[in-house]
Design a protein around this motif. Sequence first.
Motif, PDB file in Angstrom:
ATOM      1  N   PRO A  89     -22.822 -16.687  55.488  1.00 31.16           N
ATOM      2  CA  PRO A  89     -23.446 -18.003  55.709  1.00 31.16           C
ATOM      3  C   PRO A  89     -23.674 -18.722  54.386  1.00 31.16           C
ATOM      4  CG  PRO A  89     -25.005 -16.198  56.109  1.00 31.16           C
ATOM      5  CD  PRO A  89     -23.663 -15.570  55.954  1.00 31.16           C
ATOM      6  N   PHE A  90     -23.439 -20.035  54.383  1.00 30.20           N
ATOM      7  CA  PHE A  90     -23.522 -20.824  53.150  1.00 30.20           C
ATOM      8  C   PHE A  90     -24.971 -21.113  52.753  1.00 30.20           C
ATOM      9  CE2 PHE A  90     -19.234 -23.134  54.145  1.00 30.20           C
ATOM     10  CZ  PHE A  90     -18.572 -21.930  54.007  1.00 30.20           C
ATOM     11  N   ASN A  91     -25.247 -21.006  51.460  1.00 28.27           N
ATOM     12  CA  ASN A  91     -26.479 -21.528  50.861  1.00 28.27           C
ATOM     13  C   ASN A  91     -27.753 -21.043  51.544  1.00 28.27           C
ATOM     14  OD1 ASN A  91     -24.796 -23.079  49.156  1.00 28.27           O
ATOM     15  ND2 ASN A  91     -24.766 -24.773  50.626  1.00 28.27           N
ATOM     16  N   VAL A  92     -27.787 -19.784  51.956  1.00 32.07           N
ATOM     17  CA  VAL A  92     -28.967 -19.266  52.668  1.00 32.07           C
ATOM     18  C   VAL A  92     -30.151 -19.173  51.704  1.00 32.07           C
ATOM     19  CG1 VAL A  92     -29.939 -17.279  53.868  1.00 32.07           C
ATOM     20  CG2 VAL A  92     -27.601 -18.001  54.347  1.00 32.07           C
ATOM     21  N   SER A  93     -31.278 -19.762  52.117  1.00 36.23           N
ATOM     22  CA  SER A  93     -32.453 -19.773  51.236  1.00 36.23           C
ATOM     23  C   SER A  93     -33.437 -18.644  51.543  1.00 36.23           C
ATOM     24  CB  SER A  93     -33.184 -21.117  51.355  1.00 36.23           C
ATOM     25  OG  SER A  93     -33.575 -21.346  52.694  1.00 36.23           O
ATOM     26  N   ASP A  94     -33.428 -18.126  52.777  1.00 34.01           N
ATOM     27  CA  ASP A  94     -34.410 -17.097  53.158  1.00 34.01           C
ATOM     28  C   ASP A  94     -33.759 -15.716  53.231  1.00 34.01           C
ATOM     29  OD1 ASP A  94     -32.845 -17.781  55.299  1.00 34.01           O
ATOM     30  OD2 ASP A  94     -34.442 -17.652  56.792  1.00 34.01           O
ATOM     31  N   TRP A  95     -33.150 -15.298  52.120  1.00 35.81           N
ATOM     32  CA  TRP A  95     -32.438 -14.013  52.110  1.00 35.81           C
ATOM     33  C   TRP A  95     -33.258 -12.885  51.483  1.00 35.81           C
ATOM     34  CZ3 TRP A  95     -30.804 -11.590  47.457  1.00 35.81           C
ATOM     35  CH2 TRP A  95     -31.000 -12.337  46.300  1.00 35.81           C
ATOM     36  N   SER A  96     -34.552 -13.102  51.320  1.00 38.97           N
ATOM     37  CA  SER A  96     -35.491 -12.107  50.769  1.00 38.97           C
ATOM     38  C   SER A  96     -35.225 -11.817  49.292  1.00 38.97           C
ATOM     39  CB  SER A  96     -35.434 -10.789  51.568  1.00 38.97           C
ATOM     40  OG  SER A  96     -35.673 -11.021  52.927  1.00 38.97           O
ATOM     41  N   GLY A  97     -34.739 -12.836  48.586  1.00 35.02           N
ATOM     42  CA  GLY A  97     -34.406 -12.668  47.178  1.00 35.02           C
ATOM     43  C   GLY A  97     -35.563 -12.219  46.313  1.00 35.02           C
ATOM     44  N   GLU A  98     -36.785 -12.678  46.615  1.00 34.93           N
ATOM     45  CA  GLU A  98     -37.945 -12.307  45.805  1.00 34.93           C
ATOM     46  C   GLU A  98     -38.236 -10.811  45.865  1.00 34.93           C
ATOM     47  OE1 GLU A  98     -39.547 -13.788  43.645  1.00 34.93           O
ATOM     48  OE2 GLU A  98     -39.116 -15.921  43.913  1.00 34.93           O
ATOM     49  N   LEU A  99     -37.848 -10.176  46.969  1.00 36.58           N
ATOM     50  CA  LEU A  99     -38.093  -8.742  47.128  1.00 36.58           C
ATOM     51  C   LEU A  99     -37.051  -7.896  46.414  1.00 36.58           C
ATOM     52  CD1 LEU A  99     -38.917  -8.692  50.971  1.00 36.58           C
ATOM     53  CD2 LEU A  99     -40.531  -8.818  49.060  1.00 36.58           C
ATOM     54  N   LEU A 100     -35.988  -8.544  45.946  1.00 35.65           N
ATOM     55  CA  LEU A 100     -34.849  -7.799  45.405  1.00 35.65           C
ATOM     56  C   LEU A 100     -34.515  -8.196  43.965  1.00 35.65           C
ATOM     57  CD1 LEU A 100     -32.614  -8.165  48.594  1.00 35.65           C
ATOM     58  CD2 LEU A 100     -33.734  -6.061  47.857  1.00 35.65           C
ATOM     59  N   ARG A 101     -35.513  -8.644  43.210  1.00 34.60           N
ATOM     60  CA  ARG A 101     -35.241  -9.173  41.870  1.00 34.60           C
ATOM     61  C   ARG A 101     -34.579  -8.137  40.954  1.00 34.60           C
ATOM     62  NH1 ARG A 101     -34.131 -13.568  42.388  1.00 34.60           N
ATOM     63  NH2 ARG A 101     -34.407 -14.090  40.187  1.00 34.60           N
ATOM     64  N   LYS A 102     -34.922  -6.859  41.122  1.00 36.46           N
ATOM     65  CA  LYS A 102     -34.404  -5.830  40.219  1.00 36.46           C
ATOM     66  C   LYS A 102     -33.404  -4.898  40.912  1.00 36.46           C
ATOM     67  CE  LYS A 102     -38.535  -5.886  37.316  1.00 36.46           C
ATOM     68  NZ  LYS A 102     -39.652  -5.092  36.721  1.00 36.46           N
ATOM     69  N   ASP A 103     -32.747  -5.415  41.932  1.00 40.15           N
ATOM     70  CA  ASP A 103     -31.788  -4.609  42.684  1.00 40.15           C
ATOM     71  C   ASP A 103     -30.590  -4.228  41.806  1.00 40.15           C
ATOM     72  OD1 ASP A 103     -29.406  -4.214  44.699  1.00 40.15           O
ATOM     73  OD2 ASP A 103     -31.224  -4.115  45.919  1.00 40.15           O
ATOM     74  N   GLY A 104     -30.083  -3.026  41.996  1.00 40.90           N
ATOM     75  CA  GLY A 104     -28.975  -2.533  41.185  1.00 40.90           C
ATOM     76  C   GLY A 104     -27.660  -3.249  41.416  1.00 40.90           C
ATOM     77  N   ARG A 105     -27.574  -4.042  42.483  1.00 42.59           N
ATOM     78  CA  ARG A 105     -26.320  -4.752  42.758  1.00 42.59           C
ATOM     79  C   ARG A 105     -26.108  -5.949  41.842  1.00 42.59           C
ATOM     80  NH1 ARG A 105     -27.480  -5.248  49.157  1.00 42.59           N
ATOM     81  NH2 ARG A 105     -29.586  -5.227  48.282  1.00 42.59           N
ATOM     82  N   TRP A 106     -27.158  -6.406  41.174  1.00 41.80           N
ATOM     83  CA  TRP A 106     -27.035  -7.639  40.381  1.00 41.80           C
ATOM     84  C   TRP A 106     -26.585  -7.325  38.954  1.00 41.80           C
ATOM     85  CZ3 TRP A 106     -27.102  -8.864  44.890  1.00 41.80           C
ATOM     86  CH2 TRP A 106     -28.200  -8.945  45.745  1.00 41.80           C
ATOM     87  N   ALA A 107     -25.373  -6.811  38.835  1.00 40.61           N
ATOM     88  CA  ALA A 107     -24.845  -6.416  37.523  1.00 40.61           C
ATOM     89  C   ALA A 107     -24.537  -7.606  36.634  1.00 40.61           C
ATOM     90  CB  ALA A 107     -23.576  -5.586  37.723  1.00 40.61           C
ATOM     91  N   TYR A 108     -24.400  -8.796  37.225  1.00 38.83           N
ATOM     92  CA  TYR A 108     -24.008  -9.982  36.446  1.00 38.83           C
ATOM     93  C   TYR A 108     -25.121 -11.030  36.402  1.00 38.83           C
ATOM     94  CZ  TYR A 108     -19.552  -7.678  36.753  1.00 38.83           C
ATOM     95  OH  TYR A 108     -18.555  -6.739  36.653  1.00 38.83           O
ATOM     96  N   GLY A 109     -26.321 -10.633  36.801  1.00 37.49           N
ATOM     97  CA  GLY A 109     -27.471 -11.535  36.744  1.00 37.49           C
ATOM     98  C   GLY A 109     -28.165 -11.634  38.080  1.00 37.49           C
ATOM     99  N   ALA A 110     -29.495 -11.728  38.042  1.00 34.66           N
ATOM    100  CA  ALA A 110     -30.273 -11.830  39.283  1.00 34.66           C
ATOM    101  C   ALA A 110     -30.031 -13.176  39.953  1.00 34.66           C
ATOM    102  CB  ALA A 110     -31.755 -11.657  38.986  1.00 34.66           C
ATOM    103  N   PRO A 111     -29.567 -13.187  41.214  1.00 34.70           N
ATOM    104  CA  PRO A 111     -29.306 -14.452  41.915  1.00 34.70           C
ATOM    105  C   PRO A 111     -30.606 -15.178  42.240  1.00 34.70           C
ATOM    106  CG  PRO A 111     -28.939 -12.595  43.381  1.00 34.70           C
ATOM    107  CD  PRO A 111     -29.222 -12.020  42.032  1.00 34.70           C
ATOM    108  N   PRO A 112     -30.571 -16.501  42.339  1.00 35.02           N
ATOM    109  CA  PRO A 112     -31.799 -17.251  42.631  1.00 35.02           C
ATOM    110  C   PRO A 112     -32.355 -16.905  44.009  1.00 35.02           C
ATOM    111  CG  PRO A 112     -29.863 -18.681  42.772  1.00 35.02           C
ATOM    112  CD  PRO A 112     -29.405 -17.390  42.176  1.00 35.02           C
ATOM    113  N   ALA A 113     -33.662 -16.876  44.106  1.00 33.41           N
ATOM    114  CA  ALA A 113     -34.315 -16.531  45.376  1.00 33.41           C
ATOM    115  C   ALA A 113     -34.054 -17.583  46.446  1.00 33.41           C
ATOM    116  CB  ALA A 113     -35.817 -16.362  45.150  1.00 33.41           C
ATOM    117  N   GLY A 114     -33.700 -18.801  46.027  1.00 31.45           N
ATOM    118  CA  GLY A 114     -33.519 -19.886  46.987  1.00 31.45           C
ATOM    119  C   GLY A 114     -32.092 -20.094  47.454  1.00 31.45           C
TER     120      GLY A 114
END
Length: 524
Positions: free
Chosen positions: A288-313
């Motif tokens: 889905p495009f441009n999803v804002s409620d993907w629980s990004g704030e809960l996943l700030r330090k997730d190991g999948r973000w090898a190229y930078g933490a994606p925006p929570a929005g």
Amino acid sequence: MVRIQTTADNKEEPLEKQLWKAADKLRKNIDAAEYKHVVLGLIFLKYISDAFEELYNKLQAGEGDYAGADPEDRDEYQAENVFFVPQDARWSFLLAKAKLPTIGMFVDGAMDAIEKENPSLKGVLPKVFARQNLDPTSLGGLIDLVGNIALGNAKARSADVLGHVFEYFLGEFALAEGKQGGQFYTPRSIVELLVAMLEPYKGRVFDPCCGSGGMFVQSEKFVGEHQGRTNDISIYGQESNQTTWRLAKMNLAIRGIDSSQVKWNNEGSFLNDAHKDLKADYIIANPPFNVSDWSGELLRKDGRWAYGAPPAGNANFAWLQHFIYHLSPTGKAGVVLAKGALTSKSSGEGDIRKALIADGNLIDCIVNLPAKLFLNTQIPAGLWFMNRNRVGGNNHSPLHPRPNEILFIDARNLGHLINRRTRELSAEDIQQIASTYHAWRTGEGSYEDVKGFCASVPLERVAELDYVLTPGRYVGLPDEEDDFNFAERFAALQAEFEAQLAEETQLNAIILTNLSKIVVDVRK
């Protein structure tokens, strides 16, 4: 495509279109979103009943390998990978009850009985047939209609016929639902393009937002059409919408595709990754495009973000990194993403895009898509093709011929309208794009840049443009045709304008004549 005779003047109409018209006529006041479960559920029931009866007849005849077999032994069907259908769920039984006012209860009972006998279908089949808004007469008409899908000599190929009809109906229901329908269905031409470009011949195919399973169906179809073995690919999927997951399970079962690794949980792929350890050879997805409620704030330090933490929005770059995380060392991905992800610099997205290119060297190709391809959004979209083996190279995946370049394809002018608001790519369009990519990626064809359509661009040039990935920035404008005749074109436009003016004058005269005939009574 299966065709049947429909009119006296010898015109032929595809079977699936005739069936859709008839089924839609029986819909009456039921919303398409609800009605699809009724129709698709019946098609699925017909499929498993046909497959069961075919094996039942062989077991009953008891010839050759089936000598002494019991046609009511469930193990016989499990050994042949055929669903066992209890007696009161068989199509012949339901057909005999089709005219009864309680037919809905019989069909719901059939769905329950099949789920009990086949654990892989537990919680999958719809039980919506006894609802008050579904007229029993219409349901009986639908049963008659679906019962005629595999006609005559098509009986032996009923799985193919029913599978084709099921797929066609998925698309038609998505069109009928409009915006909501796009959540479970990616338009076929986009799926075909993704699969044609990736060529998933062998290995693990993964879609972590799989909708109704179209990517998997097309992958299996692609292998079959290219003389490959469909057993050489295995599919893995995840879907957070349970209703859509059910459609996927039915869609795959009707094609005989193992869906045991297509998982559902309502948390979704980010919060509850159902395939944490999977390293896929191919990822094909339309998140889905441009999803804002993907629980990004809960996943700030997730190991999948090898190229930078994606925006929570916005989940766009979370999806990209989720796909990359699940790719094998030689894996490739083809995904649909909102066009904004090609240029956005907000909330660190530009830095992530730069890292994917400069640090990871993962981007193989970007395709700019035409407008109006999607049912559920008018947001412009593009395709991202990522390749984990652009620099490495090994015996299984040879060295990339252009490891320090990105191929840009601008396909905005391709496609044709199928109605006022929906466009699709033709087989020729898909071939043009895919063959361009293959020639560029393999080095085996004669690739060359074409102004306005494609360009192979060094990473240094992409860096100069601040890692913006919009194809139009790189492919330029097409060359004007040398034989363009301005005088001829002007004369044609002038003639068209004069014709329209004459038509307008004639129309005004008719209106004035009709107005003069109107008698107005001004008496009080």
